[in-house]
Scaffold this motif. Sequence first.
Motif, mmCIF file in Angstrom:
data_model
loop_
_atom_site.group_PDB
_atom_site.id
_atom_site.type_symbol
_atom_site.label_atom_id
_atom_site.label_comp_id
_atom_site.label_asym_id
_atom_site.label_seq_id
_atom_site.Cartn_x
_atom_site.Cartn_y
_atom_site.Cartn_z
ATOM 1 N N GLN A 1 0.845 -1.184 0.000
ATOM 2 C CA GLN A 1 0.000 0.000 0.000
ATOM 3 C C GLN A 1 0.889 1.246 0.000
ATOM 4 O O GLN A 1 1.852 1.326 0.741
ATOM 5 N N VAL A 2 0.542 2.174 -0.827
ATOM 6 C CA VAL A 2 1.327 3.397 -0.929
ATOM 7 C C VAL A 2 0.773 4.444 0.020
ATOM 8 O O VAL A 2 -0.440 4.525 0.242
ATOM 9 N N GLN A 3 1.660 5.215 0.614
ATOM 10 C CA GLN A 3 1.265 6.352 1.439
ATOM 11 C C GLN A 3 1.580 7.629 0.667
ATOM 12 O O GLN A 3 2.642 7.750 0.062
ATOM 13 N N LEU A 4 0.632 8.558 0.688
ATOM 14 C CA LEU A 4 0.770 9.797 -0.051
ATOM 15 C C LEU A 4 0.676 10.983 0.892
ATOM 16 O O LEU A 4 -0.216 11.014 1.746
ATOM 17 N N GLU A 5 1.564 11.930 0.728
ATOM 18 C CA GLU A 5 1.550 13.114 1.574
ATOM 19 C C GLU A 5 1.648 14.357 0.708
ATOM 20 O O GLU A 5 2.655 14.579 0.026
ATOM 21 N N GLU A 6 0.603 15.170 0.771
ATOM 22 C CA GLU A 6 0.563 16.410 0.015
ATOM 23 C C GLU A 6 1.191 17.547 0.805
ATOM 24 O O GLU A 6 1.165 17.553 2.047
#
Length: 125
Positions: A1-6
């Motif tokens: 699972q990828v984690q995304l941070e804007e």
Amino acid sequence: QVQLEESGGGLVQAGASLRLSCAASGRIIRSYAMGWFRQAPGKEREFVSVISPNGGITYYADSVKGRFTISRDNAKNTVFLQMNSLKLEDAAVYYCASGSRSYYTGQGQRDFGSWGQGTQVTVSS
């Protein structure tokens, strides 16, 4: 699972520019389309832009076409959204999303399986 941070959101005046970044971790994203969506208060989340895995194909919502530019740096596992000539109606929480199927570039929310927490963009007159 990828984690995304804007990151990169903020308060700007109408006509100004902002550059949003989305850093991915947990998975190499070069095989997946990456997209940006936004949600304004009281409105549903809507599509803004998507970029294909190799960056060769991009799509934009009509409302941002000609003003926003999506790009990606696969070596840095990062996606960007350059927003120019911001309008009051661009104010929203902007979400980064990773495609759910490799090598497929879709524009619907169901085409994306991982989402960031969002970054607030506020535009003042």
